[in-house]
Design a protein around this motif. Structure first.
Motif, mmCIF file in Angstrom:
data_model
loop_
_atom_site.group_PDB
_atom_site.id
_atom_site.type_symbol
_atom_site.label_atom_id
_atom_site.label_comp_id
_atom_site.label_asym_id
_atom_site.label_seq_id
_atom_site.Cartn_x
_atom_site.Cartn_y
_atom_site.Cartn_z
ATOM 1 N N ASP A 31 13.654 -6.289 4.514
ATOM 2 C CA ASP A 31 13.032 -5.131 5.153
ATOM 3 C C ASP A 31 11.760 -4.841 4.370
ATOM 4 O O ASP A 31 11.821 -4.394 3.219
ATOM 5 N N ILE A 32 10.616 -5.146 4.972
ATOM 6 C CA ILE A 32 9.344 -5.045 4.262
ATOM 7 C C ILE A 32 8.304 -4.352 5.144
ATOM 8 O O ILE A 32 8.530 -4.130 6.332
ATOM 9 N N VAL A 33 7.184 -4.020 4.530
ATOM 10 C CA VAL A 33 6.019 -3.549 5.276
ATOM 11 C C VAL A 33 4.891 -4.538 5.034
ATOM 12 O O VAL A 33 4.611 -4.885 3.881
ATOM 13 N N VAL A 34 4.273 -5.017 6.100
ATOM 14 C CA VAL A 34 3.170 -5.971 5.973
ATOM 15 C C VAL A 34 1.862 -5.310 6.395
ATOM 16 O O VAL A 34 1.857 -4.215 6.966
ATOM 17 N N GLY A 35 0.769 -5.985 6.086
ATOM 18 C CA GLY A 35 -0.543 -5.538 6.564
ATOM 19 C C GLY A 35 -1.112 -4.355 5.808
ATOM 20 O O GLY A 35 -1.932 -3.604 6.349
ATOM 21 N N LEU A 36 -0.685 -4.180 4.538
ATOM 22 C CA LEU A 36 -1.313 -3.156 3.708
ATOM 23 C C LEU A 36 -2.652 -3.671 3.194
ATOM 24 O O LEU A 36 -2.979 -4.847 3.347
ATOM 25 N N GLY A 37 -3.415 -2.791 2.574
ATOM 26 C CA GLY A 37 -4.613 -3.254 1.870
ATOM 27 C C GLY A 37 -5.905 -3.140 2.641
ATOM 28 O O GLY A 37 -6.924 -3.641 2.190
ATOM 29 N N GLY A 38 -5.878 -2.535 3.814
ATOM 30 C CA GLY A 38 -7.147 -2.272 4.478
ATOM 31 C C GLY A 38 -7.405 -3.118 5.706
ATOM 32 O O GLY A 38 -6.602 -3.970 6.085
ATOM 33 N N VAL A 39 -8.550 -2.882 6.307
ATOM 34 C CA VAL A 39 -8.922 -3.454 7.605
ATOM 35 C C VAL A 39 -8.748 -4.977 7.635
ATOM 36 O O VAL A 39 -8.217 -5.546 8.591
ATOM 37 N N GLY A 40 -9.184 -5.636 6.586
ATOM 38 C CA GLY A 40 -9.174 -7.100 6.582
ATOM 39 C C GLY A 40 -7.795 -7.714 6.615
ATOM 40 O O GLY A 40 -7.645 -8.900 6.918
ATOM 41 N N LEU A 97 0.384 -10.868 5.182
ATOM 42 C CA LEU A 97 1.259 -10.990 4.014
ATOM 43 C C LEU A 97 0.532 -10.818 2.689
ATOM 44 O O LEU A 97 1.146 -10.882 1.622
ATOM 45 N N ARG A 98 -0.788 -10.596 2.738
ATOM 46 C CA ARG A 98 -1.546 -10.483 1.486
ATOM 47 C C ARG A 98 -1.057 -9.343 0.624
ATOM 48 O O ARG A 98 -0.958 -9.453 -0.590
ATOM 49 N N ASP A 99 -0.757 -8.248 1.270
ATOM 50 C CA ASP A 99 -0.435 -7.027 0.542
ATOM 51 C C ASP A 99 0.721 -6.365 1.283
ATOM 52 O O ASP A 99 0.540 -5.854 2.392
ATOM 53 N N ILE A 100 1.904 -6.408 0.687
ATOM 54 C CA ILE A 100 3.096 -5.940 1.386
ATOM 55 C C ILE A 100 3.947 -5.074 0.445
ATOM 56 O O ILE A 100 3.693 -5.000 -0.752
ATOM 57 N N VAL A 101 4.946 -4.425 1.025
ATOM 58 C CA VAL A 101 5.962 -3.733 0.234
ATOM 59 C C VAL A 101 7.300 -4.398 0.535
ATOM 60 O O VAL A 101 7.659 -4.573 1.701
ATOM 61 N N VAL A 102 8.037 -4.778 -0.499
ATOM 62 C CA VAL A 102 9.337 -5.422 -0.315
ATOM 63 C C VAL A 102 10.448 -4.493 -0.797
ATOM 64 O O VAL A 102 10.195 -3.484 -1.452
ATOM 65 N N GLY A 103 11.669 -4.855 -0.447
ATOM 66 C CA GLY A 103 12.830 -4.128 -0.966
ATOM 67 C C GLY A 103 13.075 -2.788 -0.301
ATOM 68 O O GLY A 103 13.675 -1.893 -0.912
ATOM 69 N N GLY A 128 14.898 -0.461 2.781
ATOM 70 C CA GLY A 128 16.165 -0.564 3.502
ATOM 71 C C GLY A 128 17.396 -0.180 2.713
ATOM 72 O O GLY A 128 18.503 -0.362 3.194
ATOM 73 N N GLY A 129 17.219 0.314 1.484
ATOM 74 C CA GLY A 129 18.396 0.837 0.796
ATOM 75 C C GLY A 129 18.861 -0.011 -0.362
ATOM 76 O O GLY A 129 18.288 -1.057 -0.680
ATOM 77 N N VAL A 130 19.922 0.462 -0.996
ATOM 78 C CA VAL A 130 20.426 -0.103 -2.248
ATOM 79 C C VAL A 130 20.651 -1.610 -2.167
ATOM 80 O O VAL A 130 20.285 -2.363 -3.068
ATOM 81 N N GLY A 131 21.220 -2.070 -1.072
ATOM 82 C CA GLY A 131 21.583 -3.472 -0.956
ATOM 83 C C GLY A 131 20.400 -4.419 -0.949
ATOM 84 O O GLY A 131 20.555 -5.627 -1.144
ATOM 85 N N ASN A 132 19.202 -3.883 -0.690
ATOM 86 C CA ASN A 132 18.022 -4.738 -0.581
ATOM 87 C C ASN A 132 17.142 -4.717 -1.825
ATOM 88 O O ASN A 132 16.022 -5.221 -1.801
ATOM 89 N N GLY A 133 17.632 -4.126 -2.894
ATOM 90 C CA GLY A 133 16.882 -4.144 -4.153
ATOM 91 C C GLY A 133 15.909 -2.995 -4.272
ATOM 92 O O GLY A 133 15.907 -2.074 -3.458
ATOM 93 N N PHE A 134 15.076 -3.089 -5.318
ATOM 94 C CA PHE A 134 14.111 -2.023 -5.596
ATOM 95 C C PHE A 134 12.834 -2.234 -4.781
ATOM 96 O O PHE A 134 12.347 -3.364 -4.662
ATOM 97 N N THR A 135 12.301 -1.152 -4.266
ATOM 98 C CA THR A 135 11.066 -1.207 -3.494
ATOM 99 C C THR A 135 9.880 -1.400 -4.435
ATOM 100 O O THR A 135 9.777 -0.728 -5.463
#
Lengths: 559, 559
Positions: free
Chosen positions: A179-188, B177-183, B185-192
């Motif tokens: 469970d992730i968030v993609v597309g951070l970091g600005g327009v590019g 995928l250049r700049d993302i946030v992982v982890g 979705g809660g405890v089972g998915n690790g630290f954000t």
């Protein structure tokens, strides 16, 4: 009894033949056999096309009771039976699935088979093998990249970013990517959105590779995949992004079945490996159909127990490919019968005939279910050291009451020689023409009725529970032209019911449907009953910590 | 002149020999040549060990002027020269880099060489080839999964999650995928935490694979990689997570050089492909050292122009491997000289001797720089249709004033036959013993002085600009024992300066250092001057949209 050797010791001691020698036995000319090293090869598409008019061999399915921690040995029996058939003069090809790489770095990797009934090269098969899964990963992620790229450059297809159902995949146990968030970091870097990764074997691309008849069918099915929806809920398909052609190019070698050999130098096709829950859990259709042109007999297996694996093999794979299985082997063990009869794992060493008898109804129901598909059945008792004569006799007697025969097999310790009696019986059943295979339900039955049919006839449940959302979704798919698709059940493999602790042969239970998903390219409706994990995590002490090359260049710690 | 054919048409018409025939010519026994299909093979590690005591052949570097949109043809010249040397009776092996898969789905993929000077099979080399890059992807991402897994299970190493410097990789152009946030979705998915993906060729694992002497050296270097820091800024290495052994297992086949052939059936090793900016941009050391044991001559290339590529080849690869290049070829074209002399791309078709003369100082400085390493130089004028005699003469005369010779080559149109004169000259230079190669700076020079030495001696800059943070970081690494490492410059390839628009031979410029990074496993300090993109994106109309298999099973749209 010979001194004890581990699977990997036996595999390493194998006297492998050059893979071209195995190909020669199957009549595959050298120019159509593409080697990967000296002990693996792919069978060329041109050759596969050339042999399409040959008559088919006889297809034998190896399935099992519900799996228990005691282990059943389904792959081992598949390999042992293949070797035994070859020993008694029946030209036979074994067809099994490829292993996923990622999970081997969490828990120790598995052999393909075990003991003296294995397929080799075992190390390669647990690592990159011939690169098929990497190709699937690339093809899957190309589509996702093109999807986000399309939105980035203006989104002319009007994709609703909240309704993207296509994720990314890696062949790695990596819980942080679920469970992730993609597309951070600005327009590019494009638009920010929530996303996630599954493990490669969970990809619909894998299911498609395993159901496609040829490269043309592969491309069409890839194009059909639904990857997102618009605000008005109309679907966006892979074809709308024009990704289907490039994905097919990435998969063109992966579509060619892999030829390897058993320890007894008999041919084995190891190809494909879709999940057994959200997908159908069988080796590739093209490997099976190719094997049927190359051998008099083909022995293959299906995932999990017969309630999930055989049902999907029959209702999804055989239906789509027009396959007619000639016989089925249900693998059981005395130990598993005991566990089904209530014995704890640590007490399995003690003789307990009553527990065996109490566990047998699980086997009985699988026998009845498989027979219900019109396929004749024989039970293979995969012999474990410690099984007593009285316990074995109890299983035999029970099976006889079910109108079938149970045969003790010792292929784990003795290779093909230990499964000759089983081979004779299987050949006799297959040759008898007794099979009158038919799928469980017709194509034109409404989707919810198909689910109910599986639940009642296979699981012996009283009812299927589903809320309005689920029912309306099924109706919507019927209205959109997907009503003819078969059902792919995703439930626990440990029980006929949806409760993994309910062993034996439960009745009067309910099957609650949590969610339904459309795999429009693979061509089935996934019915999710319970939690399904599509991206595993690593354990606290991953196997990877102990994996290394030793001084001789052998892989240590993988097995 | 023969009718015009595209690179791919020429490649498909190639009369390839079975790869074992190519291996036979090099004296590689069949059991040590691991085939991948009929036209690719890996050379076994055992064989490589066996030949270590043989004398080395002579190493020829092909480099070029600063690249322009007009194209220089460095790979084409590398291949053409290799074929020409073989034609004049000199046993020669070509060593080039592997292509990255992902970018081919953005812009059209490239040939390995071009025209009648190519390496084949071209399609495979632009797709999965022998799976090396997939193996690197798996090894890299296993380490990241183990890193997040370690934190998830209690973080006993006390990794500071804000100071993780190890990302993930995919061989795919995927800007989301250049700049993302992982982890999530809660405890089972690790630290954000914030994270990201680079393209596989940017992985330090790729740089290490290309610099490791053998599997033992590979494992040691992988273990040395710094992947994170603690709160007290002490480093966490790959070895601390016990990932180095498993990564080596994943890379054991990828470490074996790949043997293919040129259109003229001469041997080519195609192996490795690290970035030319944040890494050193050369094919693998093991391929080069193996080729030196197999051929009298080895022709190889370095990335970008000589200011980046040749400098890193000499100061990183040759230094680490103890290689002594015998001669260097600098590739130039009349068209590129014109562009350096101020002509716009659309005006290249018009004769303009003055512009050629104005552009020549760029070439002149590269000649002087390479000679400064003690390596004798010859200039190859890669002939383009439309070059006039007067323009060619202008280049020749200029090169003569620089104490070198310029030879016109027509290998693009004529294959090896078109580079025979160059081959004679190269062989003469290499055989003369004139090379007195030495790296630009000694190991024990302070890191900042190394940067200044490159900037002054190679770029002809006046000064290096770096803030206190950068200088203190360099001092800290010196204190930690990394002061002996060579420098890996990451700057634009289009100019001697850090301004891509400054063509020709600029002087009095400054080199601003934006950031420094430690590649402790690969063994160099990366000095970043300007924006470096480590994950490309797809263009508005990706090449993938037009890639498909045609009726004959050929790949359409990839080239």
């Amino acid at each position: 009894m010979a001194e004890f050797k581990t699977d990997i010791e036996i595999a390493r001691a194998a006297r492998k033949l050059p893979i071209q020698d195995i190909g020669d036995r199957l009549g595959i000319p050298a120019e159509h056999l593409l080697p990967y090293g000296h002990d693996k090869a792919k069978i060329g598409q041109d050759f596969i096309r050339q042999i399409q008019d040959r008559p088919d061999g006889k297809l034998i399915l190896v399935t099992s009771i519900n799996p228990t921690p005691a282990g059943e040995g389904k792959s081992t029996t598949t390999v042992g039976l293949g070797d035994a058939l070859n020993r008694i003069g029946k030209s036979t090809v074994v067809c099994i699935r490829e292993a996923s790489l990622g999970p081997n770095f969490g828990m120790k990797g598995g052999a393909a088979g075990g003991g003296r009934a294995q397929v080799v090269p075992m190390e390669d098969m647990n690592l990159h093998f011939t690169g098929d899964f990497h190709a699937i990963t690339s093809a899957h992620n190309l589509l996702t990249a093109m999807l986000d790229n399309h939105i980035h450059w203006g989104n002319s297809l009007e994709i609703d970013e909240r309704r993207i159902v296509w994720r990314r995949v890696l062949d790695m146990n990596d819980r942080a990517l679920r469970d992730i968030v993609v597309g951070l970091g600005g327009v590019g870097n494009g638009f920010t959105r929530q996303a996630g990764f599954d493990i490669t074997v969970a990809s619909e691309v894998m299911a498609i590779l395993c159901l496609a008849k040829d490269l043309g069918d592969l491309e069409r099915r890839l194009g059909d995949m639904i990857i997102a929806y618009r605000r008005d809920k109309t679907p966006i398909r892979c074809r709308d992004l024009k990704a289907d052609g490039a994905m097919t190019v990435l998969l063109k070698d992966a579509m060619q079945p892999n030829l390897v050999q058993t320890l007894e130098n008999n041919p084995a096709l190891v190809h494909g490996g879709p999940f057994g829950n959200i997908a159908h859990g069988c080796n590739s259709l093209i490997a099976t159909t190719t094997a049927l042109k190359l051998g008099e007999y083909v022995v293959t297996e299906a995932g999990f127990g017969a309630d999930l694996g055989a049902e999907k093999f029959f209702d999804i794979k055989c239906r789509k490919a027009g396959l007619h299985p000639a016989a089925a082997v249900i693998v059981a063990t005395v130990r598993a019968m005991k566990m089904n009869g209530g014995v704890a794992r640590e007490d399995l060493a003690n003789e307990d005939v009553e527990a065996v008898e109490n566990g047998c109804p699980n086997l009985g129901r699988h026998i009845a279910n498989v027979k219900g598909f019109g396929v004749p059945v024989v039970v293979a008792i995969n012999h474990f050291h410690g099984d007593t004569d009285a316990e074995i006799q109890a299983v035999r007697e029970f099976v006889a009451t079910q109108g079938a025969e149970a045969i003790v097999c010792t292929h784990w310790a003795e290779g093909g020689a230990g499964a000759e009696e089983l081979a004779h019986k299987v050949a006799q059943l297959a040759d008898s023409g007794a099979s009158c295979f038919a799928p469980l339900y017709p194509d034109d039955m409404p989707l919810f009725e198909k689910i109910e049919t599986i639940a009642r006839r296979i699981y012996h449940a009283d009812e299927v529970l589903a809320n309005t959302t689920v029912r309306e979704q099924l109706h919507a798919w019927e209205a959109a032209g997907y009503g003819h698709l078969p059902i792919c059940m995703a439930k626990t493999q440990y029980s006929f019911s949806t409760d993994p602790n309910l062993r034996g042969a439960p009745t009067h239970h309910s099957v609650p449907v949590r969610e339904v998903r459309l795999s429009a390219g693979a061509g089935f409706v996934v019915v999710v009953c319970g939690e399904i994990m599509t991206m595993p995590g690593l354990p606290e002490r991953p196997a990877a910590e102990n994996i290394r090359l030793d001084e001789q260049g052998w892989v240590e710690g993988l097995f």
